[in-house]
Design a protein around this motif. Structure first.
Motif, mmCIF file in Angstrom:
data_model
loop_
_atom_site.group_PDB
_atom_site.id
_atom_site.type_symbol
_atom_site.label_atom_id
_atom_site.label_comp_id
_atom_site.label_asym_id
_atom_site.label_seq_id
_atom_site.Cartn_x
_atom_site.Cartn_y
_atom_site.Cartn_z
ATOM 1 N N ALA A 1 38.767 33.095 36.047
ATOM 2 C CA ALA A 1 39.323 34.453 36.061
ATOM 3 C C ALA A 1 39.942 34.843 34.727
ATOM 4 O O ALA A 1 40.024 36.029 34.397
ATOM 5 N N ARG B 1 40.433 40.055 28.780
ATOM 6 C CA ARG B 1 39.685 41.186 28.224
ATOM 7 C C ARG B 1 40.286 42.504 28.721
ATOM 8 O O ARG B 1 40.530 43.428 27.940
ATOM 9 N N ILE B 2 40.543 42.579 30.026
ATOM 10 C CA ILE B 2 41.082 43.812 30.600
ATOM 11 C C ILE B 2 42.442 44.162 30.005
ATOM 12 O O ILE B 2 42.731 45.321 29.705
ATOM 13 N N TYR B 3 43.291 43.150 29.817
ATOM 14 C CA TYR B 3 44.636 43.416 29.303
ATOM 15 C C TYR B 3 44.686 43.410 27.776
ATOM 16 O O TYR B 3 45.745 43.655 27.201
ATOM 17 N N GLY B 4 43.564 43.082 27.156
ATOM 18 C CA GLY B 4 43.559 43.083 25.698
ATOM 19 C C GLY B 4 44.439 42.009 25.097
ATOM 20 O O GLY B 4 45.035 42.226 24.037
ATOM 21 N N GLY C 1 38.196 37.367 32.072
ATOM 22 C CA GLY C 1 38.170 38.756 32.516
ATOM 23 C C GLY C 1 39.543 39.405 32.429
ATOM 24 O O GLY C 1 39.673 40.549 31.983
ATOM 25 N N PHE C 2 40.576 38.691 32.851
ATOM 26 C CA PHE C 2 41.933 39.241 32.770
ATOM 27 C C PHE C 2 42.356 39.465 31.323
ATOM 28 O O PHE C 2 42.981 40.476 31.004
#
Lengths: 136, 136
Positions: free
Chosen positions: A19, A25-28, A22-23
């Motif tokens: 996980a 990337r989403i949160y930068g 993905g986390f």
């Protein structure tokens, strides 16, 4: 809750390793913290870092075995799991929560993910799961 | 996410009227806000107030009819539902989230609970539901 802050939001996943990209990337953010194994709760936990500015931390939680405290929640789909408030007076805060009708889930115990600081868990009648972290 | 803050955490309940007393007691707050009916999302929402100091707000969300956007989540048990971040540049932030792999759930629309400020929803591959609220 005058002295307390929302320290993190816990999100249950099947695997932190899977996980995390993905986390991040989403949160930068660049990475997650070390993955801590908490044998008392039978979970792995890690935090996105650096912490998003102006926000509370995001904690990823994954079961460490089928008897994990989060296994049942994961089997229902996982996702947003708990709120963790950091407090100065942990024992006093827990007494207050009990007086307000919360049920103790786990009494205060040291947590490896927080350098041995004590955490405790309560749940409300409406099934909001709250972790309290003793301020360092 | 340099300019943004965690505005609230949404918690889905069957009835705001029924859940509010327990939430107010647990958080030690006096009351909830007005209960807003959002016809676009087919939900009722309300906020504990005053906001717990040092923490983000707690939003109670309940379905307004069986076709509500939260009805399915409620039928699975309800509980912690989404994180809402307040951002200055809503459209830019959504473009960024799409570039990072998030899926749009709802494009920006005015929300009655925020005085007509626009909100939008995305969901991540790991099923973290994120609301973005345009800064007022």
């Amino acid at each position: 809750m005058s002295d307390e802050t929302l320290h993190h939001v816990g999100f249950v996943v099947a695997s932190i390793e899977n996980a995390a990209p993905g986390f991040c990337r989403i949160y930068g953010v660049q990475e997650i913290s070390k993955i801590y194994h908490d044998p008392l709760q039978r979970v792995y936990v890690a935090f996105l870092q650096p912490q998003p500015p102006g926000s509370c931390q995001i904690e990823l939680v994954a079961p460490a075995g089928p008897d994990s405290t989060v296994q049942g929640f994961l089997e229902k789909g996982g996702g947003l799991h708990h709120l963790c408030y950091e407090v100065s007076d942990l024992d006093g805060r827990l007494n207050e929560m009990r007086a307000r009708g919360a049920m103790m889930v786990r009494k205060p115990k040291p947590a490896v993910a927080f350098g041995g600081r004590r955490i405790a868990w309560v749940v409300t009648a409406e099934k909001l799961l709250i972790e309290f972290l003793e301020r360092g």
